[in-house]
Write a protein that holds these residues in place. Structure first.
Motif, PDB file in Angstrom:
ATOM      1  N   ASN A   1      65.252   5.968  48.425  1.00 27.21           N
ATOM      2  CA  ASN A   1      64.259   7.013  47.741  1.00 27.21           C
ATOM      3  C   ASN A   1      62.981   6.577  48.535  1.00 27.21           C
ATOM      4  O   ASN A   1      62.705   5.345  48.904  1.00 27.21           O
TER       5      ASN A   1
ATOM      6  N   THR B   1      66.561   8.294  43.357  1.00 26.54           N
ATOM      7  CA  THR B   1      66.311   9.269  44.459  1.00 26.54           C
ATOM      8  C   THR B   1      66.840  10.442  43.650  1.00 26.54           C
ATOM      9  O   THR B   1      67.965  10.522  43.244  1.00 26.54           O
TER      10      THR B   1
ATOM     11  N   LEU C   1      60.121  12.197  49.520  1.00 31.63           N
ATOM     12  CA  LEU C   1      61.242  13.166  48.735  1.00 31.63           C
ATOM     13  C   LEU C   1      60.502  13.605  47.429  1.00 31.63           C
ATOM     14  O   LEU C   1      60.869  14.230  46.532  1.00 31.63           O
TER      15      LEU C   1
ATOM     16  N   THR D   1      58.126   8.632  42.453  1.00 36.13           N
ATOM     17  CA  THR D   1      59.481   8.293  42.981  1.00 36.13           C
ATOM     18  C   THR D   1      60.297   7.244  42.276  1.00 36.13           C
ATOM     19  O   THR D   1      61.452   7.025  42.214  1.00 36.13           O
TER      20      THR D   1
END
Length: 292
Positions: free
Chosen positions: A255, A246, A259, A240
């Motif tokens: 973020n 993000t 995710l 990430t």
């Protein structure tokens, strides 16, 4: 046009992965909420391991402490490339508060590197990084300090038998040159891979891992997707770099490790493999890269 509240809101939970994976590079200390909350949210969608990355003395100590306290968290420790010039030049708002000698200079950088070296020996610390070169934020006057720091981190990673985690921004040729001159550690990871397909081929020839972040999903990131397409499956990681980068469609919002499924699914499309095949590969690759 989305409101500021929408832009600041955390994206919704994605559909869980069927095969658990690791976030190979994150900054929990820069994210909202508690560590427990972040890890639970990540685990709920199949992200069961995270590598917490240190960028300075204080952050590296925190990474080591957090990895010792939580199962499924491993640490890396380092001076970020942009920190080395600050130490050398005695930035009063930077290193003087974090344990480096007052007044800057090479002695202060040596002091800071000695503390990173101490932390790198800890068993929960599985990598030395993020280190490397950054020519985007640091001008020519900072190159000497960055290079000295980078070379010291390479030596450290080899001596402790830890992975080397590289931050490479606008400095591809010099990063590859220094790795060749110093001799890269057995396990070397290009975090937030930013090179093109030709550089990916060079990394593959040398056995370097390439970790892709949410920016691989951005519309203007075709060169990254081209690089991913030629990167061998056994050398690919996912990360990430949260709270940054993000993935689409939530670019610009906060973020976090939960995710990862969005980025991994986009990567699977580029690689022409199923989500499960890619997840299985990156899970094994991350464990191999960081020795856990």
């Amino acid at each position: 046009m989305p409101s500021k509240a929408d832009a600041d809101a955390a994206p919704p939970l994605p559909e869980p992965l069927r095969v658990p994976v690791a976030d190979s590079h994150t900054h929990l200390d820069m994210q909202s909420g508690t560590v427990e909350e972040g890890l639970a949210k990540a685990a709920s969608v199949g992200v069961t391991t995270v590598v917490q990355v240190g960028c300075d003395i204080r952050g590296s100590r925190w990474a080591a402490e957090t990895a010792a306290a939580y199962e499924g968290v491993w640490a890396t420790v380092a001076l970020h490339p942009n920190e080395a010039p600050r130490i050398v030049h005695g930035d009063p708002d930077g290193w003087s508060r974090q344990g480096a000698r007052q007044g800057g200079g090479d002695a202060a950088l040596d002091d800071a590197l000695a503390e990173i070296d101490r932390l790198a020996a800890l068993p929960q610390v599985r990598g030395v990084g993020e280190t490397g070169l950054d020519y985007f934020r640091t001008g020519p006057e900072g190159k000497e300090a960055q290079e000295k720091s980078f070379r010291a981190h390479i030596e450290m990673a080899k001596r402790h038998g830890k992975a080397l985690v590289i931050h490479d921004r606008d400095a591809h040729n010099d990063v590859l040159r220094i790795l060749k001159e110093e001799g890269a550690p057995e396990r070397t990871v290009f975090h937030c891979y930013s090179g093109d397909a030709e550089m990916a081929r060079i990394c593959a020839e040398n056995g370097y891992f390439m970790s892709f972040a949410g920016n691989v999903t951005f519309k203007n990131a075709q060169p990254l997707r081209d690089a991913l397409a030629v990167a061998p499956l056994e050398l690919v990681l996912v990360e990430t770099d949260a709270p940054y980068l993000t993935p689409a469609p939530y670019r610009g919002r906060p973020n976090a490790p939960y995710l990862i499924p969005l980025t991994l699914r986009a990567m699977a499309e580029v690689k022409g493999v199923s989500e499960d095949v890619l997840a299985t590969a990156v899970s094994a690759n991350t464990a191999r890269a960081f020795g856990y």
